[in-house]
Each structure stands twice: as C-alpha cells, then as structure tokens.
Design a protein around this motif. Structure first.
Motif, PDB file in Angstrom:
ATOM      1  N   ILE A   1      -3.353  -0.309  -0.616  1.00 35.34           N
ATOM      2  CA  ILE A   1      -2.816   0.619   0.355  1.00 35.34           C
ATOM      3  C   ILE A   1      -2.091   1.729  -0.169  1.00 35.34           C
ATOM      4  O   ILE A   1      -2.307   2.838   0.112  1.00 35.34           O
ATOM      5  CB  ILE A   1      -2.277  -0.157   1.202  1.00 35.34           C
TER       6      ILE A   1
ATOM      7  N   THR B   1      -4.333   4.270  -1.949  1.00 36.95           N
ATOM      8  CA  THR B   1      -5.344   5.136  -0.673  1.00 36.95           C
ATOM      9  C   THR B   1      -3.987   6.109  -0.244  1.00 36.95           C
ATOM     10  O   THR B   1      -4.511   7.113   0.108  1.00 36.95           O
ATOM     11  CB  THR B   1      -5.553   4.175   0.347  1.00 36.95           C
ATOM     12  N   ALA B   2      -2.810   5.806  -0.080  1.00 40.91           N
ATOM     13  CA  ALA B   2      -1.930   6.647   0.607  1.00 40.91           C
ATOM     14  C   ALA B   2      -1.425   7.658  -0.525  1.00 40.91           C
ATOM     15  O   ALA B   2      -1.483   8.990   0.012  1.00 40.91           O
ATOM     16  CB  ALA B   2      -0.495   5.639   1.076  1.00 40.91           C
TER      17      ALA B   2
ATOM     18  N   LEU C   1      -6.650   3.723   5.785  1.00 41.31           N
ATOM     19  CA  LEU C   1      -5.141   3.105   5.577  1.00 41.31           C
ATOM     20  C   LEU C   1      -5.349   1.901   6.450  1.00 41.31           C
ATOM     21  O   LEU C   1      -4.931   0.498   6.066  1.00 41.31           O
ATOM     22  CB  LEU C   1      -4.258   4.109   5.774  1.00 41.31           C
TER      23      LEU C   1
END
Length: 180
Positions: free
Chosen positions: A105, A108-109, A80
């Motif tokens: 992002i 991915t989070a 991240l």
C-alpha cells in the motif's frame, strides 16, 4: 504468569494444596477469555475497516460519475482501496503474510504521488520518492524471504518430528532434506 499478591499467600497456598492444577486452570480460563475477547474485537475492527473502505469506494465512484470523467488519480486511488481490502482479507484468513500488504500500500501510495505530481515536482523530490519506493521494495523482499525461511524451518521440524514418531514417508522426506 500467576497473578497473586503476598497478602493472598495463605489463600493461594490453601487453594493449590487442595488441587494443585486448579490454580493454573483458573489462569488458563482467564487467558482464554481475554484472548477470545481480543479476537472478537479484532474481527469487529476488520469488518469496520472493510465497511469504511467500501464506503470510500462508493463515494469515489459517485464523484467520478458527477464529474463525468475518469482520471488517473481515480484509478490509482481505487487500487489503494483494493489493496486495503486485500490486506484485510489476507489478515482475516491467515496472519503469516500480512506484513507485506501495508508495504504494498505504501509503494502504491508513493507511486501515485510520483505519477500525479511528477511534472510539478523538483527532480530531487522525484529521486527521493523513487528511493523510497526502492527501499520499500527491498523491505518487501526481506519480509517475504524471512517468512519463507521461517515456514521452511517449521515444515522441516514437523517432518522431523513425524519421522521420529515412526512415520515412514516422513523419514524419506527428512533424508532428502538433510542431504541437500
């Protein structure tokens, strides 16, 4: 747009009567100053974002060192941070593809959340998060497609205008693109 008030009408008319271009030049200078100031503020904030991200990475590395073990959560958190730094570097270099990085992002989070809490979560929540990842992935594809389409349109206009100006190599490119 010209910023003037009806009370200033005589002053403005006198100003433009002497030099008609002076009034627009004054507005242009003010606009350039404001844009330059906003550009400087934007660059300073980008530097602050990178500094804060690097500081967070250092704190995370120190936490891993104190714990003595590297967990999957630590690795995913580093990804991240890496994506935030990548987003800032792309935004700093060119602004046309920056919309994709916040979506990366977010993917991915949400993926990190699924991986870390997958065993304790209800199956319905895992399905909802998987649907969120799918929706974010589809939105990424749409953004990339739109940017590519817009870039192709700009390239074609540039080639076409060069061909109209008499550049021989551009004429053959226009002919090739027209008959596809």
């Amino acid at each position: 747009m010209d910023d003037w008030h009806p009370e200033d009408r005589t002053r403005t008319e006198a100003f433009t009567a002497a030099d008609p271009q002076a009034y627009t030049r004054a507005g242009r200078g003010e606009r350039l100053f404001a844009l330059g100031l906003f550009h400087l503020i934007e660059r300073l904030l980008l530097v602050v974002i990178v500094a804060m991200t690097v500081l967070a990475v250092v704190f995370e590395i120190l936490a891993v060192y104190r714990l003595g073990t590297i967990l999957l959560a630590d690795i995913l958190l580093m990804f991240l941070y890496l994506e935030v730094i990548g987003m800032v570097s792309v935004y700093y270099a060119r602004r046309n593809s920056v919309f994709v990085y916040p979506i990366f992002i977010a993917i991915t989070a949400v993926g990190r959340l699924v991986v870390l809490q997958g065993k304790e979560m209800a199956p319905a929540n895992i399905l909802i998060e998987a649907a969120a990842i799918l929706l974010l992935s589809l939105s990424t594809l749409v953004v990339i497609w739109a940017i590519g389409k817009q870039g192709a349109r700009w390239r074609f206009r540039a080639i076409r205008s060069a061909a109209l100006c008499g550049v021989p190599a551009a004429r053959s490119l226009v002919a090739r693109n027209c008959f596809r």
